[in-house]
Every structure is written in C-alpha cells, then in structure tokens.
Design an enzyme around this catalytic site. Structure first.
Site, PDB file in Angstrom:
ATOM      1  CB  ALA A 110     -12.491 -36.901 -31.197  1.00  0.00           C
ATOM      2  CE1 TYR A 111     -10.197 -33.253 -35.215  1.00  0.00           C
ATOM      3  CE2 TYR A 111     -11.781 -31.633 -36.342  1.00  0.00           C
ATOM      4  CZ  TYR A 111     -10.740 -32.640 -36.375  1.00  0.00           C
ATOM      5  OH  TYR A 111      -9.977 -32.805 -37.523  1.00  0.00           O
ATOM      6  CB  SER A 112     -13.003 -28.804 -28.042  1.00  0.00           C
ATOM      7  OG  SER A 112     -11.899 -28.315 -28.451  1.00  0.00           O
ATOM      8  N   GLY A 113     -13.734 -32.442 -27.515  1.00  0.00           N
ATOM      9  CA  GLY A 113     -15.111 -33.133 -27.249  1.00  0.00           C
ATOM     10  C   GLY A 113     -16.362 -32.890 -27.704  1.00  0.00           C
ATOM     11  CE  LYS A 153     -11.484 -35.503 -40.465  1.00  0.00           C
ATOM     12  NZ  LYS A 153     -11.761 -34.119 -39.064  1.00  0.00           N
TER      13      LYS A 153
END
Length: 339
Positions: A54-57, A80
């Site tokens: 999910a970090y910056s998609g 994750k």
C-alpha cells in the site's frame, strides 16, 4: 550497530531497520534518492528493509526492488498486505484469495522470488484466523515467504491467532509490528507483554512519533515537517493532545541535552531499550535524515535517563490515544456495542 535475534526464528537483524513508507509519492522521493538511502543504510549496518504493497500504491516496493538488485540475499526483506489496493472490494483484507494475489504482485514489484517476512498490515475482522493462517502457511510451504507476522494487532488478536495456529496445526505469526515511541507507550500495558509471552519479534514503527521527537518540533517554532503538511490535525497545538505532546517534547529536550544526546538518539534509544523490542523502524526521506538516525545505532540510555523519561510520560500512557491503530472495532462503531 547492534544485532538481535528476531523472535525465535534464529534470524539476526539490526536494531534499526529501514522502513520504506516514504519511498515514492508519499515522501516525494526519486529512485536515485531511494537507492542512495538504501546504500547508506546497508553501509551503516542495517540489514532489514520493510515496505508494503500500500505504500504509494506499490511504488515503494518497486523502488526497493531496484535499490537492492544484486544483493537481495544479504538482506532481510519484509513487506505487507491487507490495506486497500484500489476501489475493488476484494483487493484488500486477509482472505486466501487476496493474499495469494497480493503476494504475487509484491514479488513482481520487488523483483524477487520470495520475501523473508510477510506481514498482515492490519487485523481483518471479516476473515477468520484459520483462513488467513492457512493461506500464509501454504505460501510459506511454497517457498514464497520464509516467515509471517502481524502488524498493529490488538493484544487479544495476537493471542487468538497464536491459539488458532496451534488448534489447526498451522504455522504461526513470529513477529508483531506495533507503533511505539516515548509519546505513545500504550502497548507496554498489553501488546508487549503478549509478544514476550509468545516469543514474537517486535519491529516498532514510528519511534520518532511522526516527527514529534525528531528535534524539528519545538516551542515557538512553526511546525513545517513533511508529515504536518498532509496530517495538519496531528500537529495543531490548539488541540489538547498535541499541546500535551509539545509540553512533553520540551521536557524531553532538556533530558537529552543533559545527557549529551540528540532528541533522535533519545527517542530511538528509548524504543530499542525495551527488552521486548527487536528493532526500531526508521523512515528517512533523505540522506541527512538517515545519517541523523544512524547516529543512534549504538545509543544505550542509562537508568537515570530512562527514569527521567518515565516522569515525563508515564509507562503505558498514550498522549494521543485517539491516534492508536489497534483499537477494537467496537470502540469505534457504536452499532457493534448495541443489540
């Protein structure tokens, strides 16, 4: 750099780990900047890199993959899943369907055939422990992950997952990744005793309390950190909890000065001093940020300093309890408290 055993795995990890949340759009970092930070972190003794889909998609994973090309086997690589990846309702959570797909996507973005630690980013109340642990165990047996862990789980869910693994003869979570800092000490009352009981490694995120403990935030100064630009409510000192944090920071700064330490050394030294904590996750955006944090790698706080911290923020106390990420759903949704 200090090295510790990650829970009961036998894997040796650095006491400071490199968190990659600021890599990409979130931190406005380029690939060259990310590679320079990763190079310097490895040179400084860090051997753990932690990212997430999910970090910056997904951009963070892609950048990490490029930065570690050719030396992947020298690193403990963690990522994750479970936070939303777009609007599709099944592209999130910890169902078998999504975890299998999400891991394949992460491996592709990272450019590797396995990750060392795969973490459930948040507890998913819609999916049973048996479903999630069964999927993770199969992915482990397939060689796509070496170990798996949880992140920001309430203490009772950590316990429940350990018992579910035992009951269904599945592999278990071997790590937990909670938020922990001088200003947010609530996990000392419940999560950390549980991780010690079950022998889980602990990778503590936000040890600088979103920048509050970086030394950049002080009384009489304008707050202009990167985090404050997109989360202004967390830094508005007209809000009582933020005022309490600023007051604590001023008192902590005096403790640091007297001990001959920077605020960063005080903050990271506090987190890594707890016997339940394996590593503190740092999340630098720039080389300067990284260097100031690496300076805390060998910091060992004396008992007098730790006692002084306890008088400012008492053990087990969260100065901003409303910002906790492991609050049971029934405390947030009134419908779950009523028949």
């Amino acid at each position: 750099m200090q090295y510790r055993t990650l829970g009961r795995t036998g894997v040796q990890v650095s006491s400071l780990a490199l968190g990659a949340m600021n890599f990409g759009r979130i931190g406005r970092t380029t690939q060259d900047e990310v590679t320079a930070v990763v190079d310097a972190a490895i040179e400084g003794g860090i051997n753990v890199i932690d990212t997430a889909d999910a970090y910056s998609g997904g951009e963070s994973e892609e950048m990490v993959g490029k930065a570690i090309a050719g030396r992947r086997d020298d690193l403990v690589l963690a990522t994750k899943a479970t936070l939303p990846m777009g609007d599709e309702r099944n592209h999130r959570g910890s169902s078998r369907r999504w975890l299998v797909t999400s891991l394949d996507n992460s491996l592709r973005r990272l450019g590797v055939d396995h990750v060392d630690l795969y973490q459930i980013h948040r507890w998913d109340p819609t999916t049973s422990d048996e479903e999630t642990l069964s999927a993770l165990t199969d992915l482990q047996r397939a060689g796509k992950i070496r170990y798996f862990g949880s992140s920001t789980f309430p203490a009772y869910r950590i316990v429940q997952a350990q018992w579910a693994a035992r009951e269904h003869h599945l592999s278990r979570y071997v790590t937990e990744q909670p938020s922990y800092s001088i200003l947010q000490r609530g996990i000392e009352t419940h999560v950390l005793p549980v991780t010690e009981e079950y022998g889980l490694g602990v990778l503590a995120w936000s040890p600088l309390a979103s920048g509050w403990l970086s030394g950049a935030i002080r009384e009489g100064r304008d707050i202009a950190t990167s985090r404050s630009t997109f989360m202004p409510q967390r830094f508005d000192t007209a809000i009582p909890s933020n005022r309490a944090r600023l007051d604590a920071v001023e008192r902590l700064a005096a403790v640091a000065d007297e001990a001959g330490l920077t605020m960063i050394q005080l903050a990271l030294g506090f987190v890594t001093a707890h016997p339940a904590v394996t590593s503190a996750l740092i999340g630098p955006r720039t080389l300067d940020h990284l260097r100031s944090q690496l300076a805390a790698a060998d910091t060992v706080l004396t008992a007098d300093v730790l006692d002084a911290i306890d008088t400012i923020v008492a053990p087990g106390v969260d100065l901003a309890a409303h910002e906790k990420n492991d609050t049971p759903p029934a405390l947030l949704d009134p419908a779950l408290r009523r028949r």
